[in-house]
Design a protein around this motif. Sequence first.
Motif, PDB file in Angstrom:
ATOM      1  N   THR A 178      19.013  35.164  33.586  1.00  0.00           N
ATOM      2  CA  THR A 178      19.309  35.332  35.019  1.00  0.00           C
ATOM      3  C   THR A 178      19.937  36.680  35.330  1.00  0.00           C
ATOM      4  OG1 THR A 178      21.505  34.347  34.760  1.00  0.00           O
ATOM      5  CG2 THR A 178      19.651  32.851  35.218  1.00  0.00           C
ATOM      6  N   ARG A 179      20.389  37.404  34.295  1.00  0.00           N
ATOM      7  CA  ARG A 179      21.029  38.713  34.431  1.00  0.00           C
ATOM      8  C   ARG A 179      22.298  38.628  35.272  1.00  0.00           C
ATOM      9  NH1 ARG A 179      16.763  43.287  35.878  1.00  0.00           N
ATOM     10  NH2 ARG A 179      18.557  44.539  35.232  1.00  0.00           N
ATOM     11  N   LYS A 180      22.948  37.469  35.289  1.00  0.00           N
ATOM     12  CA  LYS A 180      24.239  37.292  35.923  1.00  0.00           C
ATOM     13  C   LYS A 180      25.328  37.412  34.876  1.00  0.00           C
ATOM     14  CE  LYS A 180      22.516  34.240  39.585  1.00  0.00           C
ATOM     15  NZ  LYS A 180      22.674  32.920  40.255  1.00  0.00           N
ATOM     16  N   ALA A 181      26.536  37.691  35.350  1.00  0.00           N
ATOM     17  CA  ALA A 181      27.638  37.899  34.415  1.00  0.00           C
ATOM     18  C   ALA A 181      28.923  37.367  35.021  1.00  0.00           C
ATOM     19  CB  ALA A 181      27.780  39.379  34.066  1.00  0.00           C
ATOM     20  N   VAL A 182      29.810  36.883  34.147  1.00  0.00           N
ATOM     21  CA  VAL A 182      31.173  36.523  34.500  1.00  0.00           C
ATOM     22  C   VAL A 182      32.082  37.463  33.707  1.00  0.00           C
ATOM     23  CG1 VAL A 182      32.937  34.731  34.494  1.00  0.00           C
ATOM     24  CG2 VAL A 182      30.557  34.131  34.961  1.00  0.00           C
ATOM     25  N   ILE A 183      32.927  38.174  34.425  1.00  0.00           N
ATOM     26  CA  ILE A 183      33.723  39.242  33.825  1.00  0.00           C
ATOM     27  C   ILE A 183      35.191  38.893  34.013  1.00  0.00           C
ATOM     28  CG2 ILE A 183      34.172  41.723  33.818  1.00  0.00           C
ATOM     29  CD1 ILE A 183      31.413  42.012  35.252  1.00  0.00           C
ATOM     30  N   PHE A 184      35.981  39.074  32.980  1.00  0.00           N
ATOM     31  CA  PHE A 184      37.402  38.751  33.006  1.00  0.00           C
ATOM     32  C   PHE A 184      38.215  40.036  32.916  1.00  0.00           C
ATOM     33  CE2 PHE A 184      35.075  35.214  31.162  1.00  0.00           C
ATOM     34  CZ  PHE A 184      35.521  34.130  31.900  1.00  0.00           C
ATOM     35  N   ASN A 185      39.178  40.167  33.868  1.00  0.00           N
ATOM     36  CA  ASN A 185      40.054  41.341  33.920  1.00  0.00           C
ATOM     37  C   ASN A 185      39.225  42.636  33.935  1.00  0.00           C
ATOM     38  OD1 ASN A 185      42.377  39.735  33.890  1.00  0.00           O
ATOM     39  ND2 ASN A 185      42.407  39.691  31.642  1.00  0.00           N
ATOM     40  N   SER A 186      38.382  42.726  34.924  1.00  0.00           N
ATOM     41  CA  SER A 186      37.484  43.874  34.997  1.00  0.00           C
ATOM     42  C   SER A 186      38.186  45.060  35.659  1.00  0.00           C
ATOM     43  CB  SER A 186      36.231  43.507  35.802  1.00  0.00           C
ATOM     44  OG  SER A 186      36.578  43.227  37.148  1.00  0.00           O
ATOM     45  N   PRO A 198      40.971  39.722  38.082  1.00  0.00           N
ATOM     46  CA  PRO A 198      41.041  38.829  36.915  1.00  0.00           C
ATOM     47  C   PRO A 198      39.710  38.141  36.636  1.00  0.00           C
ATOM     48  CG  PRO A 198      42.214  37.892  38.795  1.00  0.00           C
ATOM     49  CD  PRO A 198      41.858  39.286  39.167  1.00  0.00           C
ATOM     50  N   ILE A 199      38.989  37.750  37.690  1.00  0.00           N
ATOM     51  CA  ILE A 199      37.697  37.088  37.514  1.00  0.00           C
ATOM     52  C   ILE A 199      36.700  37.745  38.453  1.00  0.00           C
ATOM     53  CG2 ILE A 199      36.398  34.938  37.707  1.00  0.00           C
ATOM     54  CD1 ILE A 199      38.930  33.411  37.115  1.00  0.00           C
ATOM     55  N   THR A 200      35.581  38.154  37.877  1.00  0.00           N
ATOM     56  CA  THR A 200      34.518  38.790  38.647  1.00  0.00           C
ATOM     57  C   THR A 200      33.200  38.093  38.340  1.00  0.00           C
ATOM     58  OG1 THR A 200      35.644  40.924  38.564  1.00  0.00           O
ATOM     59  CG2 THR A 200      33.317  40.959  39.114  1.00  0.00           C
ATOM     60  N   LYS A 201      32.476  37.778  39.411  1.00  0.00           N
ATOM     61  CA  LYS A 201      31.162  37.180  39.262  1.00  0.00           C
ATOM     62  C   LYS A 201      30.124  38.191  39.719  1.00  0.00           C
ATOM     63  CE  LYS A 201      28.245  33.271  40.609  1.00  0.00           C
ATOM     64  NZ  LYS A 201      28.134  32.059  41.448  1.00  0.00           N
ATOM     65  N   ARG A 202      29.258  38.552  38.781  1.00  0.00           N
ATOM     66  CA  ARG A 202      28.240  39.560  39.067  1.00  0.00           C
ATOM     67  C   ARG A 202      26.899  38.849  39.223  1.00  0.00           C
ATOM     68  NH1 ARG A 202      28.647  45.050  38.051  1.00  0.00           N
ATOM     69  NH2 ARG A 202      26.692  46.194  38.231  1.00  0.00           N
ATOM     70  N   GLU A 203      26.400  38.825  40.494  1.00  0.00           N
ATOM     71  CA  GLU A 203      25.122  38.178  40.744  1.00  0.00           C
ATOM     72  C   GLU A 203      23.976  39.020  40.199  1.00  0.00           C
ATOM     73  OE1 GLU A 203      24.374  35.277  42.061  1.00  0.00           O
ATOM     74  OE2 GLU A 203      26.457  34.675  42.335  1.00  0.00           O
ATOM     75  N   PHE A 209      31.129  39.658  43.318  1.00  0.00           N
ATOM     76  CA  PHE A 209      32.186  38.922  43.983  1.00  0.00           C
ATOM     77  C   PHE A 209      33.432  38.969  43.112  1.00  0.00           C
ATOM     78  CE2 PHE A 209      28.280  37.068  45.660  1.00  0.00           C
ATOM     79  CZ  PHE A 209      28.539  37.069  47.021  1.00  0.00           C
ATOM     80  N   MET A 210      34.590  39.161  43.742  1.00  0.00           N
ATOM     81  CA  MET A 210      35.853  39.230  43.026  1.00  0.00           C
ATOM     82  C   MET A 210      36.881  38.347  43.725  1.00  0.00           C
ATOM     83  SD  MET A 210      36.203  43.293  42.109  1.00  0.00           S
ATOM     84  CE  MET A 210      34.960  44.134  41.122  1.00  0.00           C
ATOM     85  N   ARG A 211      37.844  37.877  42.962  1.00  0.00           N
ATOM     86  CA  ARG A 211      38.936  37.064  43.494  1.00  0.00           C
ATOM     87  C   ARG A 211      40.257  37.671  43.018  1.00  0.00           C
ATOM     88  NH1 ARG A 211      39.290  32.005  45.614  1.00  0.00           N
ATOM     89  NH2 ARG A 211      37.097  31.628  45.148  1.00  0.00           N
ATOM     90  N   ASN A 212      41.216  37.744  43.977  1.00  0.00           N
ATOM     91  CA  ASN A 212      42.537  38.321  43.691  1.00  0.00           C
ATOM     92  C   ASN A 212      42.403  39.744  43.121  1.00  0.00           C
ATOM     93  OD1 ASN A 212      43.777  35.935  44.535  1.00  0.00           O
ATOM     94  ND2 ASN A 212      43.627  35.040  42.475  1.00  0.00           N
ATOM     95  N   ALA A 213      41.571  40.525  43.767  1.00  0.00           N
ATOM     96  CA  ALA A 213      41.324  41.887  43.291  1.00  0.00           C
ATOM     97  C   ALA A 213      42.432  42.833  43.760  1.00  0.00           C
ATOM     98  CB  ALA A 213      39.969  42.388  43.792  1.00  0.00           C
ATOM     99  N   ARG A 214      42.566  43.947  43.040  1.00  0.00           N
ATOM    100  CA  ARG A 214      43.558  44.977  43.366  1.00  0.00           C
ATOM    101  C   ARG A 214      42.833  46.318  43.494  1.00  0.00           C
ATOM    102  NH1 ARG A 214      49.061  43.852  42.148  1.00  0.00           N
ATOM    103  NH2 ARG A 214      49.344  41.648  41.631  1.00  0.00           N
ATOM    104  N   LEU A 233      36.794  39.346  47.707  1.00  0.00           N
ATOM    105  CA  LEU A 233      36.167  40.671  47.883  1.00  0.00           C
ATOM    106  C   LEU A 233      34.691  40.563  47.540  1.00  0.00           C
ATOM    107  CD1 LEU A 233      37.577  44.106  46.900  1.00  0.00           C
ATOM    108  CD2 LEU A 233      35.325  43.492  46.071  1.00  0.00           C
ATOM    109  N   LYS A 234      33.893  41.131  48.406  1.00  0.00           N
ATOM    110  CA  LYS A 234      32.462  41.272  48.166  1.00  0.00           C
ATOM    111  C   LYS A 234      32.158  42.747  48.016  1.00  0.00           C
ATOM    112  CE  LYS A 234      27.894  40.324  50.149  1.00  0.00           C
ATOM    113  NZ  LYS A 234      27.175  39.765  51.323  1.00  0.00           N
ATOM    114  N   PHE A 235      31.525  43.073  46.903  1.00  0.00           N
ATOM    115  CA  PHE A 235      31.346  44.470  46.531  1.00  0.00           C
ATOM    116  C   PHE A 235      29.862  44.733  46.332  1.00  0.00           C
ATOM    117  CE2 PHE A 235      31.841  47.568  42.760  1.00  0.00           C
ATOM    118  CZ  PHE A 235      31.606  48.639  43.582  1.00  0.00           C
ATOM    119  N   VAL A 236      29.299  45.629  47.154  1.00  0.00           N
ATOM    120  CA  VAL A 236      27.921  46.094  46.991  1.00  0.00           C
ATOM    121  C   VAL A 236      27.995  47.533  46.509  1.00  0.00           C
ATOM    122  CG1 VAL A 236      25.703  46.488  48.108  1.00  0.00           C
ATOM    123  CG2 VAL A 236      27.154  44.584  48.841  1.00  0.00           C
TER     124      VAL A 236
END
Length: 936
Positions: A178-186, A198-203, A209-214, A233-236
């Motif tokens: 699917t070429r999707k990824a789950v990334i931790f502390n990116s 801390p958690i990033t979901k790459r479609e 998509f990111m949660r609690n991003a800085r 956060l939604k990041f394109v």
Amino acid sequence: MAFQKPSHTFTKIHLKGLRTNSLKILLALSFTVFINTFSFAQDIPPPKKEIKPKTIKKDTVRIPADSTLKKLVNLKEQDTIKNDSINKPKELLEDITYYDAEGYVSLNNKTQKVTLHDNAIVKYLDMEITAGTIVIDNNTNLIYAGRLKDSTGYSQRPVFTQGQNVIEPDSIIFNKETRKAVIFNSRTEQSGFNIKAPITKRENDSLIFMRNARLTTSENLDDPEYEIIVSKLKFVPGKKLVLGPSHMEIFGVPTPIALPFAFAPLNTDSKGQSGVIFPTFGDDVGNDRGYNIQNGGYYFAISDYVDLAVLGDYYTNGSYGLRLESNYANRYRFNGNFSFRYENLLNSERGFPDFSQNTIYNIRWTHSQDPKASPNSRFSASVNLGSSQFFQQSVNQLNTNQFLNNTLSSSVSYSKTFEGEPQVNVSLTATHTQNSQTEQIDLTLPTFQTSVGRVFPFAPKNGTKKGILQNINFQYNSRGEYRISTTDSLFGTSAMFDDALAGIQHTIPITTNFKLFKHFSVSASSNYQENWTLNTINRFFDQATQEIVTTDVNGFDSFRTYNFSTSIGTTIYGLYDFEREGKNPLVQKIRHVIRPALTYTLSPAFDQFYETFEIVDADGTTTDEVEFTRFERSLFGAPSNRLSSSIGLSIGNNIEAKVRSKDSTDAEPKKIILLNNLNFSTSYDIAADSLQLAPVRMSGGTQILNNKMNINFSATLDPYALDNNNNKINTFNINNGGSLFRLTSANANISYSLSNKTFSKGNKDDEEEEESEAERRAREESIRSGGRADDLFGVSQDFSNQIIRNNGRDNPDEKDEKQEFYNYKIPWRLNLAYAVNYTNVRREDRISSHSLMFSGDIELSPKWSVGASSGYDLLNKGVTFTQLRFERDLLSWRMNFTWVPLSDRASWNFFIGIKSNFLQDLKYEQRRRPDQRIGN
């Protein structure tokens, strides 16, 4: 078949005599090395030599077919549908997965997993992962990547690259299908933004998509100066950031700065993007205009070649301002900028006695053309036009060079060259000069000039020109002008054209030159002028009113003049050598160059263009006779009615020295200039009946202290004396009991620029300090506004654009230079200027102006700088315009404080904001403007 017991076997082996078969062991090892050297795992080695197929010759003999044989019938039915409309299912893996590691690569066929250890790398399509450890699970099509743990902590953080996007997490899970990824502390960087989550979901490669991003623009991601905490956060990548509820933390301390949502466009290509310009809020306490918003508007990225910013200001008392700013450029052709500012200022409140309303405006336009774009034509513009009191009354800027300058000037010109023999040059120019004190405006709309190249009618076709005859040349010049003189109040109305002047001047100079006695250069010229004018006068005495009446006459008229001049000059060299045998003095040689020149000019009197009228009293008696010329108001002046036969003398001096170089490795001595120029000039009019000798004018200049100090001076010496009424008389001053010459005026200007590099070892004279981008912008803004290129009158600051000097630290990648602990050098610079003027034309014997000015900056630390611009008026015993500057580089932030403590321009401005262009609206600005001055 019988089975033998193991015990029997062991017994037999035990009873056998053991021995080593060296030959068999050697053959086995050789075979193993051979296989490992020349074998390829899952790969067929290419053949060393290509085996070409044998060509088969066709048989040319044809055998006729038997007519009794029947044709074979194809009984197999063919499918009428050639292409299947159903697409084939996509293969599980679209490309080969490449992997490698420096430590080891472990393959487990039972679990279908591949483990990579130590500097592992996996490449699949446009995806690449490098990490300390990577596990590839072929059953689930997942790739796990993580760090290595050692005694010092963790190392070899994973780096995930997909397309042009790079993320540095602690660990990652990637699905090859699917070429999707789950990334931790990116951690990732995008258009100046550093983002941690801390958690990033790459479609996919274009949606994250990111949660609690800085978010931050700080380079120190472990301890940033500030962070923006975003819950969602939604990041394109390369396009936009969509933020949910967010707030700011400064050094980990939460602040009340928060937003429910936000949108940030990301521009990674060269094209700009349109968007809203966030305004600045403030309170105008000094002028009672109330609360205000300034510099808010919209930015239009029209194209790659031009942009437009529309900005506005509004005050609660009803004042408002509008500003249009545009920049345009076409590479290798032209570039420029345009600015229009309009302000409607209300002072006090309507109905109050001190209420007033004033509208001011300013237009600035700069255009420059690349010389290579069109070698035979050129267009340029430099316009600074507007209300005379704009820079004094504008409430949205503080540019010291602008309001201290009394003159505004503009020029727009187009020139065209027509190649050929002779060459023809045509130019069209519109100029503007405006005095902000007197509000006098002079315009030329336009000036048309034509010149034809020099023609040598008697020159040989080949070879050099020799003698008087062959060097005779002439050319043709013409100048047409339409000049308007008006005031600021009449500008733009029809009344400004009432006193306009128009005329054309034609000039034909004829010159020649030749050598006399090999050492003298002689030149002779005759100049013919014809002036056409549309403005003449008529003057007469009205006996009824007993007044002289002058009337304007509009119509074509002309007059012609001519003159003759010749000059002879030479160059005299004097050399004094200090070198002696066995001695090597510091000053080795001094050379003195003298350039004397003697000129003679003859201008006849043109009495035919003069008329006279008589003044008659009431009794009919003629009391006086007045002479005048009808060309008094002509554009290029009136012809002279007095014969002039003048002999002029000028002497130029230049003194240079050769000194011994301090560097012993230099073979040649160093040349320095002792006196750059020292010029004397005067003239004697033979035809004059009195005051025949003109004043002696002296001027000179030099550079000393490694060309850091410039000295310029001039003086005027008059040989004639004054009477008791301080009027010049036809008596030499020495014959009147005075000196040979009477000093009537003198001035001196000294400027000195030095810095910490001036006294450092190895400093070269021709070494120039590198100019930062902010300094260049401030200097160009100052020159464009008609001010000085230096900062002796203060640093130019336009608050609408926040053009602030940054002491050469505009580049965020610039690192602080390492300094020795016991030899730390504090960067500093200092500009000094001294000016004095003396006047004694009518025995004033006074110093008309006398001042000392200075400007400098000192960098107290790599992040803290202090600067000042001020001076002292030695004549009036007072401090001149003073500006104090304080600036602190807060890494991702910048803090600036500017203070004008004295004079009626007393004001201050405080600014702190983020350097990044994406977050430039995150700022705090407070200022006090100077009190409003209303023009008369």
